[in-house]
Write a protein that holds these residues in place. Structure first.
Motif, PDB file in Angstrom:
ATOM      1  N   ASN A 172       0.849  -1.204   0.000  1.00 42.75           N
ATOM      2  CA  ASN A 172       0.000   0.000   0.000  1.00 42.75           C
ATOM      3  C   ASN A 172       0.875   1.241   0.000  1.00 42.75           C
ATOM      4  N   SER A 173       1.542   1.550  -1.096  1.00 48.28           N
ATOM      5  CA  SER A 173       2.448   2.705  -1.032  1.00 48.28           C
ATOM      6  C   SER A 173       1.670   4.024  -0.976  1.00 48.28           C
ATOM      7  N   GLU A 174       0.369   3.981  -1.397  1.00 47.38           N
ATOM      8  CA  GLU A 174      -0.419   5.234  -1.411  1.00 47.38           C
ATOM      9  C   GLU A 174      -1.147   5.492  -0.093  1.00 47.38           C
ATOM     10  N   ALA A 175      -1.052   4.550   0.861  1.00 51.84           N
ATOM     11  CA  ALA A 175      -1.868   4.674   2.082  1.00 51.84           C
ATOM     12  C   ALA A 175      -1.477   5.925   2.872  1.00 51.84           C
ATOM     13  N   ALA A 176      -2.434   6.385   3.713  1.00 51.98           N
ATOM     14  CA  ALA A 176      -2.235   7.654   4.429  1.00 51.98           C
ATOM     15  C   ALA A 176      -1.304   7.506   5.622  1.00 51.98           C
ATOM     16  N   ASP A 189       1.481   5.530   8.352  1.00 51.42           N
ATOM     17  CA  ASP A 189       2.634   4.622   8.337  1.00 51.42           C
ATOM     18  C   ASP A 189       2.204   3.193   8.604  1.00 51.42           C
ATOM     19  N   GLU A 190       1.222   3.070   9.519  1.00 53.62           N
ATOM     20  CA  GLU A 190       0.810   1.713   9.903  1.00 53.62           C
ATOM     21  C   GLU A 190       0.259   0.967   8.692  1.00 53.62           C
ATOM     22  N   GLU A 191      -0.567   1.661   7.897  1.00 53.59           N
ATOM     23  CA  GLU A 191      -1.139   0.999   6.719  1.00 53.59           C
ATOM     24  C   GLU A 191      -0.063   0.729   5.673  1.00 53.59           C
ATOM     25  N   ARG A 192       0.872   1.679   5.545  1.00 47.50           N
ATOM     26  CA  ARG A 192       1.944   1.461   4.568  1.00 47.50           C
ATOM     27  C   ARG A 192       2.812   0.279   4.972  1.00 47.50           C
ATOM     28  N   GLY A 193       2.897   0.003   6.253  1.00 45.25           N
ATOM     29  CA  GLY A 193       3.740  -1.094   6.743  1.00 45.25           C
ATOM     30  C   GLY A 193       3.052  -2.448   6.703  1.00 45.25           C
ATOM     31  N   ARG A 194       1.844  -2.458   6.154  1.00 42.47           N
ATOM     32  CA  ARG A 194       1.090  -3.722   6.116  1.00 42.47           C
ATOM     33  C   ARG A 194       0.932  -4.162   4.659  1.00 42.47           C
ATOM     34  N   LEU A 195       1.270  -5.417   4.385  1.00 41.47           N
ATOM     35  CA  LEU A 195       0.977  -5.966   3.061  1.00 41.47           C
ATOM     36  C   LEU A 195      -0.451  -6.503   3.115  1.00 41.47           C
ATOM     37  N   GLU A 196      -1.304  -5.963   2.272  1.00 41.04           N
ATOM     38  CA  GLU A 196      -2.720  -6.319   2.340  1.00 41.04           C
ATOM     39  C   GLU A 196      -2.977  -7.565   1.481  1.00 41.04           C
ATOM     40  N   VAL A 197      -3.658  -8.536   2.069  1.00 40.06           N
ATOM     41  CA  VAL A 197      -3.986  -9.756   1.313  1.00 40.06           C
ATOM     42  C   VAL A 197      -5.106  -9.423   0.337  1.00 40.06           C
ATOM     43  N   VAL A 198      -4.856  -9.631  -0.981  1.00 36.22           N
ATOM     44  CA  VAL A 198      -5.884  -9.277  -1.965  1.00 36.22           C
ATOM     45  C   VAL A 198      -6.483 -10.503  -2.657  1.00 36.22           C
ATOM     46  N   GLY A 199      -5.736 -11.595  -2.722  1.00 33.19           N
ATOM     47  CA  GLY A 199      -6.278 -12.784  -3.384  1.00 33.19           C
ATOM     48  C   GLY A 199      -6.016 -14.009  -2.543  1.00 33.19           C
ATOM     49  N   GLU A 200      -6.987 -14.934  -2.530  1.00 32.51           N
ATOM     50  CA  GLU A 200      -6.805 -16.183  -1.769  1.00 32.51           C
ATOM     51  C   GLU A 200      -7.431 -17.318  -2.561  1.00 32.51           C
ATOM     52  N   TYR A 201      -6.799 -18.509  -2.487  1.00 34.20           N
ATOM     53  CA  TYR A 201      -7.266 -19.626  -3.315  1.00 34.20           C
ATOM     54  C   TYR A 201      -6.673 -20.910  -2.763  1.00 34.20           C
ATOM     55  N   HIS A 202      -7.451 -21.972  -2.775  1.00 33.95           N
ATOM     56  CA  HIS A 202      -6.933 -23.285  -2.359  1.00 33.95           C
ATOM     57  C   HIS A 202      -6.569 -24.068  -3.614  1.00 33.95           C
ATOM     58  N   LEU A 203      -5.272 -24.295  -3.797  1.00 32.70           N
ATOM     59  CA  LEU A 203      -4.825 -25.009  -4.994  1.00 32.70           C
ATOM     60  C   LEU A 203      -4.917 -26.520  -4.783  1.00 32.70           C
ATOM     61  N   GLY A 204      -4.701 -26.958  -3.542  1.00 35.21           N
ATOM     62  CA  GLY A 204      -4.714 -28.396  -3.276  1.00 35.21           C
ATOM     63  C   GLY A 204      -3.421 -29.079  -3.687  1.00 35.21           C
ATOM     64  N   GLU A 205      -2.382 -28.285  -3.955  1.00 29.72           N
ATOM     65  CA  GLU A 205      -1.073 -28.833  -4.323  1.00 29.72           C
ATOM     66  C   GLU A 205      -0.005 -28.107  -3.522  1.00 29.72           C
ATOM     67  N   PHE A 206       1.019 -28.849  -3.100  1.00 32.79           N
ATOM     68  CA  PHE A 206       2.133 -28.274  -2.348  1.00 32.79           C
ATOM     69  C   PHE A 206       3.164 -27.760  -3.356  1.00 32.79           C
ATOM     70  N   ILE A 207       3.290 -26.441  -3.453  1.00 27.31           N
ATOM     71  CA  ILE A 207       4.179 -25.844  -4.468  1.00 27.31           C
ATOM     72  C   ILE A 207       5.602 -25.731  -3.930  1.00 27.31           C
ATOM     73  N   ASN A 208       6.548 -26.243  -4.699  1.00 27.41           N
ATOM     74  CA  ASN A 208       7.954 -26.124  -4.319  1.00 27.41           C
ATOM     75  C   ASN A 208       8.669 -24.980  -5.018  1.00 27.41           C
ATOM     76  N   ARG A 209       8.162 -24.576  -6.191  1.00 32.66           N
ATOM     77  CA  ARG A 209       8.907 -23.566  -6.948  1.00 32.66           C
ATOM     78  C   ARG A 209       7.999 -22.803  -7.900  1.00 32.66           C
ATOM     79  N   PHE A 210       8.183 -21.479  -7.927  1.00 31.86           N
ATOM     80  CA  PHE A 210       7.578 -20.624  -8.955  1.00 31.86           C
ATOM     81  C   PHE A 210       8.699 -20.171  -9.889  1.00 31.86           C
ATOM     82  N   ARG A 211       8.410 -20.032 -11.165  1.00 34.11           N
ATOM     83  CA  ARG A 211       9.361 -19.403 -12.083  1.00 34.11           C
ATOM     84  C   ARG A 211       8.578 -18.617 -13.129  1.00 34.11           C
ATOM     85  N   HIS A 212       9.067 -17.429 -13.484  1.00 33.65           N
ATOM     86  CA  HIS A 212       8.454 -16.695 -14.601  1.00 33.65           C
ATOM     87  C   HIS A 212       8.762 -17.446 -15.884  1.00 33.65           C
ATOM     88  N   GLY A 213       7.792 -17.499 -16.782  1.00 33.67           N
ATOM     89  CA  GLY A 213       8.074 -18.135 -18.071  1.00 33.67           C
ATOM     90  C   GLY A 213       6.830 -18.754 -18.657  1.00 33.67           C
TER      91      GLY A 213
END
Length: 1037
Positions: free
Chosen positions: A888-892, A894-918
């Motif tokens: 939240n870099s635009e938040a008013a 400091d407390e809000e700016r210091g918090r990463l806000e959860v925006v998406g949630e999903y149950h994949l049902g798989e244990f992920i070991n690695r992400f890669r762009h591509g």
């Protein structure tokens, strides 16, 4: 084969047959405490749900050793052990229907295994458990269904082998149970106890061979298969014998099918279908592997590389485990299954011919060389052998051949066109080129021939019965480089159009037949000549394809009535000249583009698609549909002629490189054309030393080990990176390690090793000791950023006075439990913590310090993180969920700016070991999806998946589509899609948001027409548009 999605992670899977039923039922319980009973309906080929329900309890501690689901052999009840200290019973009524479930208290808290005994008047369970002094015992209980309680069972047996871990109930007439330990196997039935010692090993799976239970197959953690035999005199067990049979994949499950065929299911390697032979092979093994079923799991690490430098990513995974460890190269493309091959050099062209017009199969394969033509045919033994067609001229190069009407064949050479009878093989008629001219290019169909001689002369002939007639001659201003008259109009034997590619002005033209009037001309631009043209039709749309000498391909939509060319598109298929040919597979027409990067061109939803063929260079190809090799292709590649069938068009192709050791980390280095892996070799037998850890260098084309660096005793490779440093042009491999000592909970010591590749060898340039395990390494502003236990440390690359380099610590940041996963972008650092979710750090150049900017205050146990864009970060955690957070870099405040806000949630049902762009697909730049960024993930189960970041309008559109799809498509076993995809861990369950289930959306294309129309009506979008939008999604992977 039926493949159905289950909206849940399957915890237990049992077959049973209630009284009076003609077929088995399948009982499934999921990890989120749902269960269902499924039946196969042979008439509709569908699974029918017979029963379903929820077996969760509001309170209770989930078992540490996983759920156990068992079914009484007499089908009186289903037993479930889901929570410590509780045994859940689902009774059957006498009609085989399930009644209400109830719990029974179980004194034993540390349960290792539970099974039902055979042949007991009341349902009886046998429990293998561990007491609080770590001793292991077996106890039996009768289940009193009326009282809903346990009654002390007929027998118990105390103080077993310390490694006892598995129970095998033995059917009647013997009854009782076999207890499998690490060093002994015990048979026990209350009255008799028999035991045999075994060599130390941990048994992972068993399979019963005989219905009376006198023989069992056992498989251990090393994939060694044994046969356990119970010797008996019909009523009494007299002893146990165990015999070694051979080696298989590391089994998770064993099913004895029949007649010595066994299915070995593995989650650590490929599953196998094996046959047990009566006599051993020379290596002393009775096991013969008949088939392998690919399993990529567990994918511990992978990288996305473009090995052919063709703009198409391939995934190279560290797959399987222990001795089955391998690298898998996964690419999108089409495999050719070789049926036969013969060594032939210098092939200049190939054509298949039939022995009569009505023959459904091809008989001859004409192969042309620079100074001769050879004719191959299938003999009675289904072998290709050389033969002759007397009317053909075989001392010269053939330019073109074709079947002609009236059981004739036509051959074009530099000097003439020859018409030959297909039945007598004699020459019927010949057209000769005028003196002083030779034929340069030619093409033909069943009733027409068109050819070009030097000086730009174009000659059109028609084929009659036993006669060739020259109909028209035209003088063009330039030389002709390629021709095609493939009939795509009404008449399958005759074309109204000729496509002509030209030298000098680099154009492609359409001429009318028979008049040779110019209808259309298209300048291709550039300096490269067209080398191959083709008229073809896909899905009712006519196209002109024109391939150039530099691997580019133009395609135009062709209006057959006016000859107009529109929708000009250009794609790059390779770098060498392309030869275009049509072929048919499964009654669909495709185009094969032979070049240094062979490609199949096909159409889906009226859109041209390109799928690469998994062959190196191909110079020529022709369809060869013979009785022995139906629907095959004949392919000329370097020095050989191959005949093979083609795979399904568009699918993943997987190549396996067995290592015999477990690769844990992998990294590719473009400059040295190598891979570096961190691997571990486990001892094969108990007398060998402990495991060995290596850094190995592999050639990225042959995948052979070309150099190895041995790590110290107890030292494990934890991370590997290819990078370069500021003020140093070299590219290095950096490896982070940890000393994993048996007495330490967390490593207190590790190293960072910097290697350079010189002459294919790993040279150690610098090393730096660390105060912990180096879990992650990143290139960061020309420096090296390392995650070491709980801190993030930045190192710079310093030049010493003697000209050598060293890593020097610059600054760091504490405040993590264990910083396991790190990604960087610019000056931002995103850290995935063992248990404290995601935090965002920033590097400040002026102060050369790293500070925390924001964090997610939820407690998530992370398994991987990735940066999607400047503000959004993606995380995977150990309850199989995905989530995204936003800064939240635009938040008013400091407390809000210091918090990463959860925006998406999903149950994949798989244990992920690695992400890669591509991406695994060629991004065609002119497509709508070419611009959508994608991330590939790899999981423990061997799933490779794609996460795509969609534009807002597309997301909203697909979100509505998913909403309607869930209403129409019902999950197997009554399992709900919304519940399955809801974010779920020990702390909370919340509905999925800002994530879409791509597999569900793509299943729209498999629905019946009526259902599709129903959804398109609800959406208020035309069906054509809806199909097009979903089809485009499928191009992302």
């Amino acid at each position: 084969m039926l493949d159905v999605p289950i909206y849940g992670r399957i915890a237990t899977l049992e077959l049973f047959r209630p009284h009076g039923e003609a077929q088995d039922f399948l009982f499934i319980a999921t990890e989120r405490y749902k269960f269902c009973v499924l039946q196969w309906d042979a008439d509709t080929s569908e699974l029918v749900t017979r029963a379903m329900g929820d077996v969760s309890d509001r309170i209770g501690r989930p078992t540490d050793n996983g759920q156990i689901g068992i079914i009484d052999p007499d089908c009186r009840l289903i037993g479930l052990h889901l929570y410590d200290g509780l045994f859940k019973v689902i009774p059957f009524d006498n009609r085989g229907q399930l009644k209400e479930a109830f719990n029974i208290r179980l004194e034993e808290l540390q349960v290792l295994d539970i099974k039902f005994l055979y042949g007991c008047s009341k349902p009886t369970i046998v429990v293998l458990y561990q007491d609080n002094k770590d001793a292991r015992h077996v106890k039996t209980y009768e289940v009193a269904l009326k009282e809903k309680d346990f009654v002390e069972g007929p027998w118990s047996h105390n103080n077993l082998d310390n490694g006892a871990s598995m129970l095998i109930p033995v059917p009647m007439p013997l009854g009782g149970v076999i207890i499998i330990g690490e060093e002994t196997i015990v048979y026990c039935n209350g009255s008799a106890i028999k035991a045999i010692p075994t060599r130390p090993s941990i048994t992972k799976a068993y399979g019963r061979v005989d219905a009376d239970g006198s023989r069992y197959l056992l498989s251990d953690y090393a994939g060694l298969l044994h046969l356990l035999v119970i010797t008996h005199d019909k009523e009494r067990v007299t002893g146990l014998k165990i015999e070694f049979l051979g080696e298989t994949s590391i089994a998770s499950t064993i099913s004895y099918l029949d007649n010595a065929f066994v299915f070995v299911g593995s989650s650590f390697g490929d599953s196998q279908l094996i046959k047990l032979n009566l006599h051993p092979n020379p290596r002393g093994s009775y096991v013969e592997v008949l088939e392998r079923y690919v399993n990529l799991g567990p994918i511990v690490d992978f990288c996305v590389v473009d090995l052919e430098r063709q703009g198409q990513g391939q995934v190279v995974t560290c797959s399987d485990a222990y001795k089955d460890g391998s690298l898998r190269i996964v690419r999108n493309g089409i495999g050719i299954n070789e049926q036969a091959s013969v060594e032939l050099h210098g092939i200049k062209g190939m054509w298949s011919l039939r022995s009569s017009t009505d023959d459904p199969y091809d008989t001859f394969l004409v192969v042309s060389f620079i100074s001769e033509t050879r004719i191959l045919a299938m003999n009675l033994d289904d072998e290709l052998e050389e033969t002759e067609i007397e009317g053909f001229c075989s001392e010269v190069q053939t330019l073109f051949c074709h079947d002609a009407l009236h059981d004739q064949l036509v051959q074009v050479t530099a000097t003439s066109v020859r018409l030959v009878s297909a039945t007598s093989r004699a020459l019927l008629n010949e057209w000769s080129a005028p003196p002083g001219f030779s034929v340069n290019v030619a093409t033909a169909n069943a009733s027409q021939v068109i050819l070009a001689t030097g000086g730009g002369h174009l000659v059109y002939l028609e084929i009659g019965d036993g006669k060739l007639n020259e109909v028209k001659h035209a003088q063009l201003e330039y030389e002709v480089s390629c021709l095609d008259i493939n009939p795509i109009g009404e008449d399958p034997n005759c074309s109204q159009l000729a496509a002509v590619g030209m030298w000098t002005d680099m154009s492609v033209r359409l001429y009318s037949l028979p008049g040779l009037e110019l209808i259309a001309k298209e300048q291709l631009g550039g300096e490269i000549i067209p080398r191959s043209v083709l008229l073809c039709t896909f899905e009712g749309v006519s196209y002109l394809l024109c391939a150039l000498g530099d691997g580019h391909l133009f395609n135009f939509v062709l209006n057959l009535s006016t000859g107009e060319l529109t929708d000009r598109k250009k794609v790059s298929l390779g770098t060498q000249p392309i030869m275009l040919r049509t072929f048919t597979s499964k009654s669909t027409t495709y185009v094969f583009a032979a070049s240094d990067r062979p490609t199949v061109i096909y159409s889906s939803n009226k859109k041209l698609l390109y799928s690469n063929v998994n062959l190196k260079e191909v110079s020529h190809m022709c369809p060869f549909n013979s009785a022995a090799f139906p629907d095959s292709l004949s392919i000329a590649k370097e020095g050989e002629l191959t005949i093979g069938t083609i795979d399904d068009i568009q699918k993943l192709h997987i190549r396996t490189i067995p290592l015999g050791e477990h690769a844990r980390r992998i990294c590719h280095q473009e400059q040295s054309r190598t891979f570096a892996i961190c691997s571990v070799k486990y001892p094969q037998s108990s007398n060998e030393d402990s495991e060995m850890h290596y850094i190995r260098l592999l050639d990225d084309q042959t995948f052979e080990f070309i150099s190895t660096y041995n790590l110290d005793t107890y030292e494990h490779g934890c991370s590997v990176l290819s990078c370069s440093f500021a003020d140093d042009s070299n590219v290095y491999y950096c490896v982070g390690t940890a000393y994993v000592l048996p007495e330490e909970n967390e490593p207190t010591k590790g190293r960072i090793l910097v290697f350079i590749v010189e002459d294919g060898k790993l040279q150690l340039i610098a090393e730096k000791e660390t105060k912990g395990a180096v879990y992650s390494l990143n290139a960061f502003n020309g420096k090296l950023l390392a995650a070491i236990n709980q801190k993030i440390q930045l190192y710079k690359w310093m030049l010493r006075d003697d000209g050598s380099h060293e890593l020097q610590s610059e600054c760091g940041h504490h405040g993590h439990i264990l910083a396991l996963y790190v990604r960087t972008r610019g000056d931002f650092i995103v850290v995935g913590d063992l248990m404290k979710s995601i935090s965002l750090l920033i590097y400040k150049h002026e102060e050369s310090a790293i500070e925390e900017r924001a964090r997610d205050y939820n407690a998530n146990w992370m398994t991987e993180v990735e940066i999607l864009d400047d503000d959004i970060y993606l995380g995977a955690e150990n309850s199989y969920n995905l989530f995204t957070v936003r800064k939240n870099s635009e938040a008013a405040t400091d407390e809000e700016r210091g918090r990463l806000e959860v925006v998406g949630e999903y149950h994949l049902g798989e244990f992920i070991n690695r992400f890669r762009h591509g991406s695994l697909v060629m991004r065609v730049p002119d497509s709508d999806v070419g611009q959508i960024p994608t991330i590939i993930f790899g999981t423990i189960n061997g799933v490779i998946g794609v996460i795509a970041s969609l534009p807002q309008d597309q997301y909203l559109f697909l979100d509505r589509l998913q909403y309607y799809l869930v209403k129409v498509i019902k999950g197997v076993g009554g399992l709900s899609h919304e519940q399955w995809r809801s974010f779920n861990n020990e702390k909370k369950t919340v509905e999925a948001r800002n994530f879409l289930d791509g597999d569900l959306i793509e299943s729209f294309l498999d629905l019946s027409r009526n259902r599709m129309e129903e959804i398109s009506k609800s959406m208020g979008v035309s069906l054509e548009e809806l199909c097009k939008r979903v089809e485009e999604l499928t191009r992302l992977h």
